[in-house]
Design a protein around this motif. Structure first.
Motif, PDB file in Angstrom:
ATOM      1  N   ILE A   1      17.989 -16.592  -0.218  1.00  0.00           N
ATOM      2  CA  ILE A   1      17.196 -15.528  -0.832  1.00  0.00           C
ATOM      3  C   ILE A   1      16.183 -14.980   0.174  1.00  0.00           C
ATOM      4  N   GLN A   2      15.933 -13.689   0.105  1.00  0.00           N
ATOM      5  CA  GLN A   2      14.912 -13.037   0.925  1.00  0.00           C
ATOM      6  C   GLN A   2      13.910 -12.373  -0.008  1.00  0.00           C
ATOM      7  N   MET A   3      12.621 -12.474   0.313  1.00  0.00           N
ATOM      8  CA  MET A   3      11.594 -11.908  -0.554  1.00  0.00           C
ATOM      9  C   MET A   3      10.602 -11.096   0.267  1.00  0.00           C
ATOM     10  N   ILE A   4      10.047 -10.082  -0.362  1.00  0.00           N
ATOM     11  CA  ILE A   4       8.955  -9.317   0.241  1.00  0.00           C
ATOM     12  C   ILE A   4       7.922  -9.060  -0.849  1.00  0.00           C
ATOM     13  N   LEU A   5       6.648  -9.193  -0.482  1.00  0.00           N
ATOM     14  CA  LEU A   5       5.585  -8.978  -1.457  1.00  0.00           C
ATOM     15  C   LEU A   5       5.512  -7.504  -1.836  1.00  0.00           C
ATOM     16  N   TRP A   6       5.486  -7.259  -3.124  1.00  0.00           N
ATOM     17  CA  TRP A   6       5.362  -5.892  -3.648  1.00  0.00           C
ATOM     18  C   TRP A   6       3.869  -5.569  -3.691  1.00  0.00           C
ATOM     19  N   ALA A   7       3.324  -5.284  -2.530  1.00  0.00           N
ATOM     20  CA  ALA A   7       1.882  -5.074  -2.399  1.00  0.00           C
ATOM     21  C   ALA A   7       1.475  -3.751  -3.050  1.00  0.00           C
ATOM     22  N   GLY A   8       0.434  -3.806  -3.874  1.00  0.00           N
ATOM     23  CA  GLY A   8      -0.101  -2.591  -4.488  1.00  0.00           C
ATOM     24  C   GLY A   8       0.886  -1.881  -5.375  1.00  0.00           C
ATOM     25  N   GLY A   9       1.820  -2.633  -5.968  1.00  0.00           N
ATOM     26  CA  GLY A   9       2.887  -1.967  -6.699  1.00  0.00           C
ATOM     27  C   GLY A   9       3.027  -2.355  -8.145  1.00  0.00           C
ATOM     28  N   LEU A  10       1.973  -2.908  -8.758  1.00  0.00           N
ATOM     29  CA  LEU A  10       2.119  -3.348 -10.142  1.00  0.00           C
ATOM     30  C   LEU A  10       2.422  -2.174 -11.079  1.00  0.00           C
ATOM     31  N   TYR A  11       1.876  -1.011 -10.763  1.00  0.00           N
ATOM     32  CA  TYR A  11       2.141   0.138 -11.642  1.00  0.00           C
ATOM     33  C   TYR A  11       2.098   1.433 -10.838  1.00  0.00           C
ATOM     34  N   GLY A  12       3.245   2.071 -10.728  1.00  0.00           N
ATOM     35  CA  GLY A  12       3.306   3.396 -10.119  1.00  0.00           C
ATOM     36  C   GLY A  12       3.499   3.378  -8.617  1.00  0.00           C
ATOM     37  N   LEU A  13       4.052   4.484  -8.113  1.00  0.00           N
ATOM     38  CA  LEU A  13       4.298   4.640  -6.675  1.00  0.00           C
ATOM     39  C   LEU A  13       3.019   5.000  -5.927  1.00  0.00           C
ATOM     40  N   ASN A  14       2.909   4.509  -4.703  1.00  0.00           N
ATOM     41  CA  ASN A  14       1.832   4.904  -3.797  1.00  0.00           C
ATOM     42  C   ASN A  14       2.281   4.569  -2.386  1.00  0.00           C
ATOM     43  N   SER A  15       1.508   4.969  -1.408  1.00  0.00           N
ATOM     44  CA  SER A  15       1.930   4.789  -0.022  1.00  0.00           C
ATOM     45  C   SER A  15       1.981   3.321   0.378  1.00  0.00           C
ATOM     46  N   VAL A  16       1.165   2.486  -0.267  1.00  0.00           N
ATOM     47  CA  VAL A  16       1.175   1.063   0.056  1.00  0.00           C
ATOM     48  C   VAL A  16       2.467   0.415  -0.417  1.00  0.00           C
ATOM     49  N   CYS A  17       2.808   0.615  -1.694  1.00  0.00           N
ATOM     50  CA  CYS A  17       3.998  -0.063  -2.213  1.00  0.00           C
ATOM     51  C   CYS A  17       5.277   0.551  -1.658  1.00  0.00           C
ATOM     52  N   LYS A  18       5.242   1.826  -1.273  1.00  0.00           N
ATOM     53  CA  LYS A  18       6.442   2.428  -0.666  1.00  0.00           C
ATOM     54  C   LYS A  18       6.831   1.694   0.615  1.00  0.00           C
ATOM     55  N   SER A  19       5.840   1.161   1.322  1.00  0.00           N
ATOM     56  CA  SER A  19       6.145   0.411   2.531  1.00  0.00           C
ATOM     57  C   SER A  19       7.019  -0.796   2.205  1.00  0.00           C
ATOM     58  N   SER A  20       6.660  -1.534   1.147  1.00  0.00           N
ATOM     59  CA  SER A  20       7.452  -2.691   0.741  1.00  0.00           C
ATOM     60  C   SER A  20       8.817  -2.275   0.218  1.00  0.00           C
ATOM     61  N   LEU A  21       8.847  -1.266  -0.630  1.00  0.00           N
ATOM     62  CA  LEU A  21      10.102  -0.848  -1.256  1.00  0.00           C
ATOM     63  C   LEU A  21      11.097  -0.329  -0.227  1.00  0.00           C
ATOM     64  N   SER A  22      10.620   0.458   0.727  1.00  0.00           N
ATOM     65  CA  SER A  22      11.528   1.017   1.734  1.00  0.00           C
ATOM     66  C   SER A  22      12.033  -0.064   2.674  1.00  0.00           C
ATOM     67  N   GLN A  23      11.173  -1.032   3.006  1.00  0.00           N
ATOM     68  CA  GLN A  23      11.630  -2.148   3.842  1.00  0.00           C
ATOM     69  C   GLN A  23      12.724  -2.936   3.148  1.00  0.00           C
ATOM     70  N   ALA A  24      12.534  -3.209   1.865  1.00  0.00           N
ATOM     71  CA  ALA A  24      13.534  -3.968   1.116  1.00  0.00           C
ATOM     72  C   ALA A  24      14.848  -3.215   1.036  1.00  0.00           C
ATOM     73  N   ALA A  25      14.776  -1.915   0.811  1.00  0.00           N
ATOM     74  CA  ALA A  25      15.990  -1.095   0.736  1.00  0.00           C
ATOM     75  C   ALA A  25      16.746  -1.129   2.057  1.00  0.00           C
ATOM     76  N   GLY A  26      16.010  -0.959   3.151  1.00  0.00           N
ATOM     77  CA  GLY A  26      16.666  -0.996   4.457  1.00  0.00           C
ATOM     78  C   GLY A  26      17.179  -2.373   4.814  1.00  0.00           C
ATOM     79  N   ALA A  27      16.431  -3.397   4.418  1.00  0.00           N
ATOM     80  CA  ALA A  27      16.822  -4.769   4.759  1.00  0.00           C
ATOM     81  C   ALA A  27      18.102  -5.184   4.050  1.00  0.00           C
ATOM     82  N   VAL A  28      18.204  -4.903   2.760  1.00  0.00           N
ATOM     83  CA  VAL A  28      19.399  -5.336   2.027  1.00  0.00           C
ATOM     84  C   VAL A  28      20.627  -4.560   2.470  1.00  0.00           C
TER      85      VAL A  28
END
Length: 410
Positions: free
Chosen positions: A146-173
């Motif tokens: 399993i691989q994990m990344i912290l969903w920083a600043g992403g509890l509710y709604g999109l923002n530039s902080v959580c996009k960093s985590s989401l885009s990394q995960a998308a590219g990584a998988v």
């Protein structure tokens, strides 16, 4: 290598629609394909997903109405976790997905752990979670790869902080799905457990000797997660033979150390895989090196392996308890089992003259092993140490006999 890869994107599309669709768009923008799976219960996504919440619940022989009628969000999410795991596995076996990424808070992460455990080793599996790396996550629920990344600043709604985590995960998988070299299975595989070469030496001799015989050898670091990977493959019947020599994780689980789960030392036996077992480091319990020792262990002798890992020495009665636990697990084996007991010691630190040598403790362990060993197990007593040549010679003698009589399949 084909670049046409499809990623399964899983989450509660009723509450995290924007974030999940953002990840889908990231994957598509990099040339990947997407299948979306909604594991919501109460709400609906802004647009239909490839697999609806109804599809998911029904895959687990339940329904969304049953989840709602339970009146309990924990029960409801377990219904969805069961269906999502079965559906993800079916889609993989049908060749429709090449990897999975799951998004969630604690609820979604609970489900994600089940989905990732359901998929075989080698299938890229990523979790974007607000509790990644948290002590909330028990080691026994983590898939081996399993691989994990912290969903920083992403509890509710999109923002530039959580996009960093989401885009990394998308590219990584997607990158992992394109690059992964899955186990080939062209040679019979032997699963071996060990620690580093400073404490146990047998793998240095045995690996090339077994490879010369036409077998592939995978050595697992028995410090918790390594044991989980080993057991998951043993449960699948992936090994032609098991050489489980570093069974310390059994004692770890019993004494509150770095556990590989309650099923350690049982899955090879359950799948009737031939197994040769030894008690390397039976006298030690591994603990997190940077944490204070528990009160009940604070006065015991200990070895600081590094800043991450500390090993505490067990007393005689604790060693007897470990011996009984080993024998109880071996008694459940459905396949041929040999147990080798090196009476000269079971790790480099317990040799005569070494820091952790304890002749009385070793004698107590051996006495309990010999009293509790099941009659179904071939018990082999050695006068030497586990790191002596005699140990490897004995292993190869047993193994060669099993190959000759067809117990171990080539």
């Amino acid at each position: 290598m084909s670049q046409e890869k499809t990623i399964l994107v899983v989450g509660t599309y009723d509450t995290k629609d924007d974030e999940l669709n953002y990840m889908c768009d990231c994957i598509r923008s990099q040339g990947g394909n997407v299948l979306s799976m909604d594991v919501s219960v109460l709400g609906d996504p802004s647009q239909p997903t490839d697999y609806s919440k109804h599809d998911v619940a029904e895959e687990g022989d339940s329904s969304i109405q049953a989840a709602i009628d339970s009146g309990d969000e924990n029960i409801a999410m377990q219904i969805m976790a069961q269906g999502a795991s079965l559906l993800a596995l079916r889609l993989y076996h049908e060749g429709k997905v090449d990897g999975v990424v799951v998004l969630g808070g604690t609820m979604g992460t609970d489900l994600a752990l089940d989905v990732c455990q359901a998929l075989p080793l080698g299938v890229p599996k990523y979790v974007v979670s607000t509790v990644s790396f948290s002590q909330l996550l028990p080691p026994e629920r983590l898939a081996a790869d399993i691989q994990m990344i912290l969903w920083a600043g992403g509890l509710y709604g999109l923002n530039s902080v959580c996009k960093s985590s989401l885009s990394q995960a998308a590219g990584a998988v997607l990158g992992a799905a394109r690059a992964v070299e899955k186990p080939k299975g062209d040679k019979p595989l032997i699963g071996m457990t060990s620690f580093g070469k400073t404490i146990l030496h047998y793998m240095v001799t045995l690996k090339p000797a077994l490879e010369e015989r036409g077998f592939e050898v995978a050595v697992f670091h028995a410090t918790g997660m390594g044991g989980r990977a080993f057991e998951s493959l043993a449960a699948e019947g992936a090994f032609a033979c098991v050489m489980d020599f570093a069974t310390q994780e059994v004692g770890n689980h019993l004494m509150g150390g770095l556990s590989a789960g309650a099923d350690r030392l049982t899955n090879a036996g359950a799948s009737a895989t031939p197994q040769i077992v030894a008690p390397a480091c039976y006298d030690l319990v591994d603990l997190v090196g940077w944490k204070p020792l528990p009160d009940q262990m604070s006065e015991k002798p200990a070895h600081d392996h590094n800043r991450l890992l500390k090993s505490v020495v067990l007393d005689n009665e604790e060693r007897r308890a470990v011996a009984r636990a080993l024998c109880e697990k071996l008694a459940t084996a459905k396949g041929p089992t040999s147990f080798i007991m090196p009476k000269g010691g079971c790790n480099e630190w317990d040799r005569p003259g070494a820091d952790l040598h304890d002749a009385a403790g070793l004698a107590a362990f051996v006495e309990e092993i010999e009293a509790a060993m099941p009659e179904t197990v071939d018990y082999v007593s050695l006068d030497g140490h586990i790191n002596d040549a005699q140990f490897c010679e004995t292993v190869l003698r047993i193994f060669d006999g099993w190959v000759a009589d067809g117990t171990v399949k080539r």
